[in-house]
Write a protein that holds these residues in place. Structure first.
Motif, PDB file in Angstrom:
ATOM      1  N   GLY A  43      41.878  18.735  44.275  1.00  0.00           N
ATOM      2  CA  GLY A  43      41.098  19.949  44.045  1.00  0.00           C
ATOM      3  C   GLY A  43      41.878  21.199  44.404  1.00  0.00           C
ATOM      4  O   GLY A  43      41.893  22.178  43.648  1.00  0.00           O
ATOM      5  N   ILE A  44      42.546  21.201  45.557  1.00  0.00           N
ATOM      6  CA  ILE A  44      43.342  22.363  45.988  1.00  0.00           C
ATOM      7  C   ILE A  44      44.478  22.624  45.006  1.00  0.00           C
ATOM      8  O   ILE A  44      44.721  23.765  44.580  1.00  0.00           O
ATOM      9  N   LEU A  45      45.191  21.554  44.645  1.00  0.00           N
ATOM     10  CA  LEU A  45      46.342  21.700  43.750  1.00  0.00           C
ATOM     11  C   LEU A  45      45.915  22.203  42.376  1.00  0.00           C
ATOM     12  O   LEU A  45      46.558  23.096  41.792  1.00  0.00           O
ATOM     13  N   THR A  46      44.822  21.661  41.865  1.00  0.00           N
ATOM     14  CA  THR A  46      44.335  22.071  40.548  1.00  0.00           C
ATOM     15  C   THR A  46      43.920  23.538  40.552  1.00  0.00           C
ATOM     16  O   THR A  46      44.246  24.289  39.621  1.00  0.00           O
ATOM     17  N   LEU A  47      43.202  23.950  41.574  1.00  0.00           N
ATOM     18  CA  LEU A  47      42.797  25.353  41.687  1.00  0.00           C
ATOM     19  C   LEU A  47      44.007  26.284  41.738  1.00  0.00           C
ATOM     20  O   LEU A  47      44.046  27.329  41.067  1.00  0.00           O
ATOM     21  N   PHE A  48      45.005  25.916  42.502  1.00  0.00           N
ATOM     22  CA  PHE A  48      46.194  26.769  42.650  1.00  0.00           C
ATOM     23  C   PHE A  48      46.970  26.877  41.340  1.00  0.00           C
ATOM     24  O   PHE A  48      47.341  27.990  40.919  1.00  0.00           O
ATOM     25  N   LEU A  49      47.218  25.760  40.687  1.00  0.00           N
ATOM     26  CA  LEU A  49      47.987  25.779  39.442  1.00  0.00           C
ATOM     27  C   LEU A  49      47.249  26.526  38.345  1.00  0.00           C
ATOM     28  O   LEU A  49      47.847  27.315  37.601  1.00  0.00           O
ATOM     29  N   ARG A  50      45.948  26.296  38.234  1.00  0.00           N
ATOM     30  CA  ARG A  50      45.162  26.988  37.211  1.00  0.00           C
ATOM     31  C   ARG A  50      45.144  28.499  37.467  1.00  0.00           C
ATOM     32  O   ARG A  50      45.318  29.313  36.544  1.00  0.00           O
ATOM     33  N   SER A  51      44.943  28.879  38.731  1.00  0.00           N
ATOM     34  CA  SER A  51      44.881  30.299  39.068  1.00  0.00           C
ATOM     35  C   SER A  51      46.230  30.982  38.831  1.00  0.00           C
ATOM     36  O   SER A  51      46.299  32.104  38.332  1.00  0.00           O
ATOM     37  N   THR A  52      47.317  30.295  39.189  1.00  0.00           N
ATOM     38  CA  THR A  52      48.654  30.853  38.969  1.00  0.00           C
ATOM     39  C   THR A  52      48.917  31.045  37.480  1.00  0.00           C
ATOM     40  O   THR A  52      49.447  32.084  37.049  1.00  0.00           O
ATOM     41  N   ALA A  53      48.524  30.059  36.649  1.00  0.00           N
ATOM     42  CA  ALA A  53      48.700  30.162  35.199  1.00  0.00           C
ATOM     43  C   ALA A  53      47.884  31.331  34.643  1.00  0.00           C
ATOM     44  O   ALA A  53      48.345  32.053  33.738  1.00  0.00           O
ATOM     45  N   ASP A  54      46.700  31.556  35.174  1.00  0.00           N
ATOM     46  CA  ASP A  54      45.850  32.653  34.699  1.00  0.00           C
ATOM     47  C   ASP A  54      46.509  34.011  34.882  1.00  0.00           C
ATOM     48  O   ASP A  54      46.510  34.845  33.964  1.00  0.00           O
ATOM     49  N   ILE A  55      47.098  34.262  36.044  1.00  0.00           N
ATOM     50  CA  ILE A  55      47.672  35.591  36.270  1.00  0.00           C
ATOM     51  C   ILE A  55      49.048  35.739  35.618  1.00  0.00           C
ATOM     52  O   ILE A  55      49.443  36.838  35.228  1.00  0.00           O
ATOM     53  N   VAL A  56      49.777  34.624  35.496  1.00  0.00           N
ATOM     54  CA  VAL A  56      51.098  34.704  34.836  1.00  0.00           C
ATOM     55  C   VAL A  56      50.941  35.051  33.363  1.00  0.00           C
ATOM     56  O   VAL A  56      51.664  35.901  32.816  1.00  0.00           O
ATOM     57  N   PHE A  57      49.968  34.422  32.708  1.00  0.00           N
ATOM     58  CA  PHE A  57      49.763  34.660  31.271  1.00  0.00           C
ATOM     59  C   PHE A  57      48.645  35.656  30.999  1.00  0.00           C
ATOM     60  O   PHE A  57      48.212  35.806  29.851  1.00  0.00           O
ATOM     61  N   ASP A  58      48.191  36.357  32.057  1.00  0.00           N
ATOM     62  CA  ASP A  58      47.160  37.381  31.941  1.00  0.00           C
ATOM     63  C   ASP A  58      45.887  36.855  31.272  1.00  0.00           C
ATOM     64  O   ASP A  58      45.280  37.502  30.424  1.00  0.00           O
ATOM     65  N   LEU A  59      45.494  35.657  31.680  1.00  0.00           N
ATOM     66  CA  LEU A  59      44.278  35.053  31.143  1.00  0.00           C
ATOM     67  C   LEU A  59      43.049  35.380  31.988  1.00  0.00           C
ATOM     68  O   LEU A  59      41.920  35.160  31.572  1.00  0.00           O
ATOM     69  N   GLY A  60      43.266  35.876  33.185  1.00  0.00           N
ATOM     70  CA  GLY A  60      42.170  36.199  34.086  1.00  0.00           C
ATOM     71  C   GLY A  60      42.692  36.325  35.509  1.00  0.00           C
ATOM     72  O   GLY A  60      43.901  36.281  35.747  1.00  0.00           O
ATOM     73  N   SER A  61      41.770  36.473  36.447  1.00  0.00           N
ATOM     74  CA  SER A  61      42.181  36.657  37.846  1.00  0.00           C
ATOM     75  C   SER A  61      42.301  35.340  38.600  1.00  0.00           C
ATOM     76  O   SER A  61      42.675  35.312  39.771  1.00  0.00           O
ATOM     77  N   GLY A  62      41.998  34.202  37.930  1.00  0.00           N
ATOM     78  CA  GLY A  62      42.101  32.903  38.583  1.00  0.00           C
ATOM     79  C   GLY A  62      40.976  32.646  39.576  1.00  0.00           C
ATOM     80  O   GLY A  62      39.940  33.324  39.558  1.00  0.00           O
ATOM     81  N   PHE A  63      41.207  31.658  40.420  1.00  0.00           N
ATOM     82  CA  PHE A  63      40.178  31.239  41.374  1.00  0.00           C
ATOM     83  C   PHE A  63      40.723  31.279  42.800  1.00  0.00           C
ATOM     84  O   PHE A  63      40.466  30.398  43.608  1.00  0.00           O
ATOM     85  N   PHE A  64      41.522  32.317  43.084  1.00  0.00           N
ATOM     86  CA  PHE A  64      42.116  32.390  44.409  1.00  0.00           C
ATOM     87  C   PHE A  64      41.071  32.576  45.502  1.00  0.00           C
ATOM     88  O   PHE A  64      41.253  32.133  46.642  1.00  0.00           O
ATOM     89  N   ASP A  65      39.973  33.231  45.179  1.00  0.00           N
ATOM     90  CA  ASP A  65      38.894  33.353  46.162  1.00  0.00           C
ATOM     91  C   ASP A  65      38.284  31.987  46.467  1.00  0.00           C
ATOM     92  O   ASP A  65      38.028  31.639  47.629  1.00  0.00           O
ATOM     93  N   SER A  66      38.083  31.189  45.407  1.00  0.00           N
ATOM     94  CA  SER A  66      37.561  29.830  45.607  1.00  0.00           C
ATOM     95  C   SER A  66      38.548  28.962  46.376  1.00  0.00           C
ATOM     96  O   SER A  66      38.166  28.188  47.263  1.00  0.00           O
ATOM     97  N   LEU A  67      39.823  29.106  46.028  1.00  0.00           N
ATOM     98  CA  LEU A  67      40.867  28.300  46.659  1.00  0.00           C
ATOM     99  C   LEU A  67      40.961  28.565  48.164  1.00  0.00           C
ATOM    100  O   LEU A  67      40.907  27.645  48.978  1.00  0.00           O
ATOM    101  N   THR A  68      41.104  29.840  48.529  1.00  0.00           N
ATOM    102  CA  THR A  68      41.225  30.166  49.959  1.00  0.00           C
ATOM    103  C   THR A  68      39.928  29.863  50.708  1.00  0.00           C
ATOM    104  O   THR A  68      39.956  29.437  51.871  1.00  0.00           O
TER     105      THR A  68
END
Length: 794
Positions: A245-270
């Motif tokens: 769960g932690i790894l998936t949240l981090f990778l998805r959130s990182t992909a979101d901001i790199v490709f400007d798809l959204g702000s990711g789920f860093f709030d959920s992750l932390t």
């Protein structure tokens, strides 16, 4: 070759690598360790945990101070007849493979007999022979395989415990990052378009990414390490879905901001990591509280006989022994302290400490070590050290002489935990595939939400907290069990077997009268002196009523278990025991227990005991008979069979004239059909206690310490035994109810997670709350059950 890693420790080899046996090593030390393992049949180490070794250090001259025998004597716990026992701190212990290697040291050197690891304390207790081996050699051996001990005489004397604050630091980092990430997420929450889009959107998103890095790679690292080790060991532990769960949240959130798809789920992750660690912190604190509450070391129910200056004897609690006290050690008693032998001939069995059953003989003025058992005769000793309760507890749990019943019993958590993890991973995978087909935008949310909301933490907490709290409650009522596993085994009992003398009877109120030829003053004195050396309940009762103060030092004492005792002084001898042993004839009309006496091989008479049974004995058997089969195994004659038949349930089986080996074989026979509970006084029942599924020793102010037992029950609380067994069964019901509560929570949570309606941050908050609710429920439920014991005790 610069990219290769060491086969032993996993470090980068660099340019100065060493090749051996088609494998790369970072240094000669690691290569040496590999050679030691493979040449001694320990290559399985690398199958358990590849690249998990530790790099050995050059320590040859570092431990030269261990050549000084005075220093060695301060470090070792035991040193007798060429055997030493020492406990060493090993900071490098970090995983299951470390435990495996360190508990197989006997394969690395034949002098090492036993090595036991205490993983939480990072210590190892080693028993070894000193012939061609020493403490220094042991330390050098440990250092050569990468487990250098930490030895400090100052720390050893203080016995100060180092506080591990890593969880607090990780919790602080996660909390700080979570607060800041939530702050940076506010513009997204409130959709402040103009300000957000034009100027600071990317800055805030990358700041959230930066704050998440220490959370994932520092605060959350334990979950990744545990999951990785579990998978490598082919075990699906509870940290696997959390790490995913932690790894998936981090990778998805990182992909979101790199490709400007959204702000990711860093709030959920932390937030997830913070609340996970918060729950872990709460669990740690509660465990520490429970551990303190049920610390039986401080009130272990063992007494010892202390000799006053006027020669009188008194029974005192073992922890009241002081340096300089003179104490009496009877036959089959455990020596509770290091001491000097003053009177008597010591025949000591140190098998509780070393595993060696060969007796050690000592004379006056020689040193005796705690943990030995006096086999024959009575000793007077002078105390050198105050008692160490923790040392006696170590003896109780020493795997040298006791079989591991726990390993043969599968716990509820073990049976459910693995299936639960597989089910969660299956549901997450199926749900993700479904949403990838119908609505790919929800697939990742569904996958992470399922893994988080269905975390089996609540299930993992239910049993330890329920049983741990029950251990604490039992301890308050003077019922001390080795561990939580005993409670689970106690709940499965189908047959209960009791010893009679010293267990069902009490020697406090026995009525004794003598029948036969009158004993002379010399014979009475010799009889009392002989009885003084024995620990059998009938011997103790008879010793207290004989009116003779002429205590002498026996030249010879023998105790034949299950038969009787014999003492010799000058040219005279006396025998006490069964009719067949002393040469008397057994009365056919006798209805009470009898002890026969002969002096100089001439039969004299018998002492007839009108046994006083413990209060509530009939009630104990009546209550137990509703749920299980009952039986009595006694080494005494059947003189009281008719009396027992009147007060006990009709189906109670009774066997008399049973030798210790007969009791053991009978228990083994019963185990073919049922789980068996054996209740004895720990004297002649050690074999039966060890063989039974649960062995309980009843303690009545006597230092007959039996490490073979699983629990010790104060004699005054025997009437509460049926209640203890019922509470054990109710404890298992509480655990099952906790599992059901957790299942209901998971079913509801999974519905919202699978349908894509549950945001990961909500799941991250709800999950630790569910764990805390389980802890609160189990604690309240067990405390409520404990009230029944208070009522019964009053």
């Amino acid at each position: 070759m610069t990219d290769s890693t060491c086969y032993h420790c996993g470090d980068e080899c660099g340019k100065s690598y060493v090749q051996f046996d088609d494998k790369d090593f970072c240094c000669n030390g690691c290569k040496t360790v590999y050679e030691i393992f493979t040449s001694n049949g320990l290559s399985t180490y690398y199958e358990i945990e590849g690249k998990a070794g530790t790099t050995p250090n050059e320590i040859r001259q570092k431990y030269d101070f261990l050549d000084n025998q005075e220093i060695v004597q301060k470090l070792v716990e035991f040193d007798e007849e060429g055997v030493q026992v020492v406990s060493l701190s090993i900071p490098a212990i970090h995983c299951s493979s470390c435990i495996w290697v360190l508990e197989n040291l006997n394969k690395l050197h034949s002098a090492i007999k036993v090595s036991q690891v205490d993983f939480p304390k990072k210590t190892i207790r080693v028993t070894y022979k000193t012939e061609d081996f020493s403490l220094k050699a042991l330390v050098l051996l440990l250092g050569s395989i990468g487990y250098e001990p930490y030895i400090s005489l100052e720390e050893y004397n203080k016995k100060a415990k180092k506080v591990d604050r890593s969880l607090i630091y990780k919790l602080g980092v996660a909390g700080f990052a979570f607060g800041n990430v939530m702050l940076f997420s506010f513009p997204e929450y409130f959709e402040v378009e103009e300000f957000w889009l034009d100027q600071y959107k990317q800055v805030f998103r990358w700041l959230m990414f930066a704050f998440s890095l220490p959370v994932v790679f520092y605060a959350g690292q334990d979950y990744f390490i545990s999951a990785y080790k579990g998978i490598r060991s082919k075990l699906l532990n509870i940290d696997v879905p959390i790490a995913l769960g932690i790894l998936t949240l981090f990778l998805r959130s990182t992909a979101d901001i790199v490709f400007d798809l959204g702000s990711g789920f860093f709030d959920s992750l932390t937030g997830l990591v913070f609340f996970l660690l918060l729950g872990k912190f709460f669990q740690q604190k509660t465990y520490a509280y429970l551990s303190f509450e049920r610390d039986y070391k401080s009130y272990f129910p063992i007494a010892v006989t202390r000799l006053k200056q006027n020669g009188e004897e008194e029974n005192i609690q073992i922890y009241n022994i002081k340096v300089g006290d003179r104490i009496l050690i009877r036959s089959h008693e455990i020596i509770p302290v290091d001491c000097i032998l003053i009177k008597g001939n010591a025949e000591i069995d140190y098998s509780f400490v070393t595993g060696e059953s060969e007796a050690v003989f000592k004379g006056s003025g020689e040193k005796l070590f705690a943990g030995g058992k006096q086999l024959s005769g009575v000793l007077e000793v002078k105390v050198l050290k105050s008692v160490s309760q923790s040392y006696l507890t170590q003896l109780w749990g020493n795997s040298v002489f006791s079989k591991d019943k726990a390993s043969q019993f599968q716990t509820l958590t073990d049976s459910i935990g693995k299936r639960f993890t597989i089910a969660v991973l299956s549901i997450a995978t199926v749900a993700t595939i479904f949403w990838l087909i119908f609505d790919p935008s929800l697939a990742l949310n569904v996958f992470t939400s399922v893994l988080i909301i269905a975390c089996p933490c609540a299930i993992a907490l239910a049993a330890p907290f329920t049983l741990g709290n029950m251990l604490r409650i039992f301890g308050k009522h003077k019922f001390y069990l080795k561990n939580t596993n005993v409670i689970e085994r106690l709940s499965k009992i189908g047959t209960a077997i009791f010893d009679k003398t010293g267990t069902l009877t009490t020697n406090v109120k026995d009525t004794i009268h003598y029948e036969g030829m009158e004993l002379t003053e010399e014979e009475t004195a010799l009889l009392k002196t002989t009885l003084r050396a024995s620990n059998h309940p009938l011997s103790r009762s008879l010793y207290t009523i004989l009116k003779s103060n002429a205590i002498m030092t026996l030249e010879e004492f023998q105790e034949h278990t299950g038969k009787g005792i014999e003492g010799k002084y000058k040219e005279h001898s006396i025998k006490v025991g069964s009719a067949s042993y002393v040469g008397g004839s057994k009365s056919n009309t006798l209805t009470n227990t009898s002890v026969y006496v002969s002096a100089d091989e001439d039969f004299k008479g018998r002492f007839v005991f009108k046994n006083t049974y413990r209060d509530g004995m009939s009630q104990i058997f009546d209550e137990l008979s509703t749920d299980m089969e009952l039986g009595i195994l006694s080494g005494d004659n059947d003189g009281e069979k008719e009396q027992l038949q009147k007060v006990l349930p009709a189906k109670t089986r009774m066997l008399f004239d049973q030798k210790p080996e007969d009791k053991l074989e009978y228990i083994k026979h019963l185990q073919e059909k049922h789980k068996v509970l054996m209740v004895g006084d720990g004297l002649n029942d050690a074999g039966a206690l060890a063989q039974s599924d649960v062995g309980l020793a009843v303690s009545e102010n006597i230092n007959v310490f039996s490490p073979a037992c699983d629990g010790i029950l104060d004699a005054n609380r025997l009437r509460m035994l049926p209640k203890f067994i019922k509470l054990s069964k109710k404890s298992i019901r509480i655990i099952k109810m906790s599992f059901l509560l957790s299942l209901c929570y998971n079913v509801v949570g999974l519905y919202f997670a699978v349908t894509g309606q549950l945001q990961p941050v909500i799941a991250a908050i709800l999950m630790p709350l569910s764990s805390i609710s389980i802890v609160v429920f189990t604690t309240l439920a067990t405390n409520y059950l404990g009230k029944d014991l208070k009522i019964l005790e009053s």
